[in-house]
Enzyme design. Structure first.
Site, PDB file in Angstrom:
ATOM      1  CE  LYS A 154      -3.936  -2.050   2.337  1.00 24.43           C
ATOM      2  NZ  LYS A 154      -4.753  -1.956   3.555  1.00 24.43           N
ATOM      3  CG  HIS A 157      -0.550   7.091   4.578  1.00 25.28           C
ATOM      4  ND1 HIS A 157      -0.427   7.527   5.869  1.00 25.28           N
ATOM      5  CD2 HIS A 157      -1.114   5.863   4.646  1.00 25.28           C
ATOM      6  CE1 HIS A 157      -0.908   6.611   6.684  1.00 25.28           C
ATOM      7  NE2 HIS A 157      -1.322   5.584   5.968  1.00 25.28           N
ATOM      8  CG  HIS A 160       2.802   4.904   6.927  1.00 26.31           C
ATOM      9  ND1 HIS A 160       2.046   4.743   5.788  1.00 26.31           N
ATOM     10  CD2 HIS A 160       2.289   4.050   7.842  1.00 26.31           C
ATOM     11  CE1 HIS A 160       1.131   3.817   6.007  1.00 26.31           C
ATOM     12  NE2 HIS A 160       1.256   3.382   7.244  1.00 26.31           N
TER      13      HIS A 160
HETATM   14  N1  ARG Z   1       0.516  -0.586   9.550  1.00 28.11           N
HETATM   15  C1  ARG Z   1      -0.432   0.209  10.258  1.00 28.11           C
HETATM   16  C2  ARG Z   1      -1.052   1.249   9.335  1.00 28.11           C
HETATM   17  O1  ARG Z   1      -0.442   1.625   8.384  1.00 28.11           O
HETATM   18  C3  ARG Z   1       0.161   0.939  11.414  1.00 28.11           C
HETATM   19  C4  ARG Z   1       0.645   0.029  12.499  1.00 28.11           C
HETATM   20  C5  ARG Z   1       0.667   0.716  13.813  1.00 28.11           C
HETATM   21  N2  ARG Z   1       1.118  -0.135  14.851  1.00 28.11           N
HETATM   22  C6  ARG Z   1       0.402  -1.038  15.477  1.00 28.11           C
HETATM   23  N3  ARG Z   1       0.979  -1.786  16.356  1.00 28.11           N
HETATM   24  N4  ARG Z   1      -0.893  -1.165  15.251  1.00 28.11           N
HETATM   25  O2  ARG Z   1      -2.141   1.713   9.575  1.00 28.11           O
END
Ligand code: ARG
Length: 598
Positions: A154, A157, A160
């Protein structure tokens, strides 16, 4: 015996001070001045201990070094009388020059020569070890910091990007405060979207493109197969079936996925390196074991917190105003929430952390509080060691060609906008040896400073022109300030090498603007401590701007070049070099590489 430090060799001749628990004068010399104030006040008002008074010594406003608001001590009797007792007791000494009473307040002025001598010596000594601003409050403690955590296939963004920037800052910050830090990048490398990509890859995938840029290619496949899925419901069914095979550990379903993951991580690593960001471990949702996910469901069932909805299992957190959330799908596959629950338990078993921080956008506030709650309900006494550091949205981030979806587009755009900016000053541009590198570094600084300048929770609008301008409070401005300070040695070789600190006559530093700089330098260790409490990078950014402004107002009057008195010129040069070290330390704390030339 080790040789006494520079600072203690100076303090040896000063009036002795008691030790206040929690202070570290050998790392923050303003602690000594505050202790001197606390000692004076507690001697004048014996019902207060030095410790009690110490907590009430605050930074003053407008030209005042420190201030005490007397009413906070809730002493019987009148404030005026207490103030009077302090003034009667006061004898100017090498710590405190003056005390003024104004209504509820006592304002203290520190002794200027002591201030210069101690602060500059300390900055000098600790900067040589890259330790100025650090403290040992976290000694023996371990923090797990999870940040960035993009989803493979994905887009990366801005959410991140913010997590990456703030997380890298927190990692530096905790280290500076003596903590052991383990940084984790928890990749979104699991879930139904991989079923979709598997289906899509058969149709749209290319091994060659994948190897060239895995992140980009997988995203392209993802976009295409998603469009197909919109038209044809079968695609989703196929995808779900495929993901089920992955969850069941079917090797033939996992081969490709493994390559996708590996190539994506490799690419990310390169990009993080350009941002000056590192991780101890790349982990991911795929690595969370089944065991605890199952146990969580069991325990919550025993507690009557699980609802069944057409075969899917939901945890009911309505009692805590956190709604209901799916823990397991109808086909038995796990989801994001369950993986977070299991993952946290595994991490505790592995690291026995004192604290674990998740740097995740505030859009996921509910998700985080749900899984923290579940862990608490499951009876884990360490559940209260988890912390969510959240942040607001970034609006309108796009490159000039369109919407940015990849990290490398953001980095490239920052570099190229900056490069154009630099070219406008032709003469200066020609003198830069490596304009490409320099423009990338300044560009990244601009992005980071814009991101960390305000409170985390605020949304902000991404603006290339504003963040990359040399005017106003921007990243390029801070780099420029650092470069200018660095140029001092190059421009005044006749003053070098500087004599040892004890041979530099700081009494020649008489200008108020020089004093202001020194005091700011002295306050940096406090800036670091405050940041640890608030988890806000903005305090450090504000400090860097204040320091740069103070330097720029001193620049014209407190000159080095052209100062005829060599001793004076050297004292000034020392002040500026100390300022460079501290500005550099603040920038590094923010994960920025300070530049020597531009
Ligand atoms: N990969 C997730 C996202 O992009 C964020 C992860 C955040 N960390 C977690 N332990 N939930 O939305």
């Amino acid at each position: 015996m080790s040789t006494p430090s520079l600072v203690s060799s100076y303090t040896a001749n000063l009036p002795t001070l008691p030790h206040v628990a929690g202070t570290e004068p050998e790392r923050c010399v303003l602690d000594s001045f505050r202790t001197a104030i606390a000692k004076l006040v507690s001697e004048a008002l014996p019902s207060l201990t030095v410790e009690q008074v110490y907590t009430g010594v605050d930074y003053g406003k407008k030209g005042v070094d420190f201030t005490i608001a007397l009413p906070r001590f809730r002493l019987p009797g009148k404030v005026d009388e207490h103030a009077k007792k302090v003034l009667e007791k006061f004898q100017p000494d090498d710590w405190i020059e003056n005390v003024v009473h104004d209504k509820n307040f006592l304002h203290f002025t520190l002794r200027t020569p002591t201030l210069f001598r101690l602060i500059l010596s300390q900055v000098h000594e600790l900067s040589a070890k890259s330790e100025y601003g650090t403290n040992t409050s976290g000694k023996g403690k371990k923090v797990i910091l999870e940040y960035s955590s993009p989803n493979i296939a994905k887009s990366f963004h801005v959410g991140h990007l913010r997590s990456t920037i703030i997380g890298a800052f927190l990692a530096n910050l905790y280290k500076a405060c003596g903590w052991e830090v383990v940084s984790l990048n928890y990749l979104g490398d699991w879930g139904t979207q991989f079923g979709l990509i598997a289906v899509g890859f058969e149709k749209y995938g290319s091994q060659e493109e994948l190897e060239k840029d895995a992140i980009k290619h997988l995203f392209e496949v993802y976009v295409k197969v998603n469009a197909d899925a919109e038209k044809d419901p079968n695609v989703k069914v196929e995808a779900a079936k495929f993901f089920k095979r992955m969850e069941d550990g079917d090797e033939s379903a996992l081969v490709n996925w493994r390559v996708w993951r590996e190539l994506s991580v490799k690419k990310y690593e390169e990009e993080y390196a350009r941002l000056n960001v590192q991780f101890d471990h790349y982990i991911g949702e795929s690595m969370v074991g089944k065991e605890w996910q199952d146990k969580a469901l069991e325990r919550l069932s025993e507690m009557n917190l699980i609802d069944d909805h057409e075969g899917a299992k939901l945890v009911n957190l309505e009692k805590w105003k956190m709604g209901k959330a799916v823990l397991r799908k109808k086909d038995g596959t796990s989801i994001y929430l369950t993986r977070d629950i299991g993952g946290a338990i595994e991490r505790y078993e592995k690291y026995k952390f004192d604290k674990m921080i998740y740097v995740v956008a505030s859009q996921q506030d509910l998700h985080l509080s749900q899984f923290f709650k579940v862990l608490e309900l499951m009876g884990f006494d360490w559940a209260n060691r988890l912390e969510h550091v959240n942040y607001g949205l970034v609006l309108g981030m796009s490159t000039r060609k369109g919407t940015a979806v990849f990290l490398d587009q953001i980095i490239k755009e920052a570099a190229s906008v900056m490069h154009e900016q630099m070219k406008k000053n032709e003469e200066k541009y020609k003198s830069v040896e490596n304009p490409e590198e320099v423009s990338q570094e300044i560009g990244i600084t601009g992005v980071k400073i814009q991101d960390m300048a305000a409170k985390r929770i605020n949304n902000y609008t991404f603006n290339w022109d504003r963040m990359l301008s040399f005017e106003g409070d921007t990243g390029p401005y801070l780099q420029y300030a650092h470069v200018r300070l660095s140029s001092i040695s190059r421009k005044n070789p006749e003053l070098l090498p500087l004599p040892s600190p004890s041979q530099i006559d700081t009494s020649l530093l008489t200008e108020p603007s020089a004093r202001e700089i020194a005091f700011l330098l002295g306050s940096y260790p406090d800036v670091v401590k405050t940041a640890l409490k608030t988890h806000e990078p903005s305090g450090v950014v504000t400090f860097a701007f204040r320091l740069s402004h103070a330097i720029s107002s001193a620049w014209e009057t407190v000159v080095v070049k052209g100062e005829k008195d060599v001793e004076k010129a050297r004292a000034r040069m020392w002040l500026y070099l100390c300022a460079r070290d501290v500005l550099g330390a603040a920038l590094r704390l923010l994960s920025i590489k300070p530049l020597e030339r531009m």
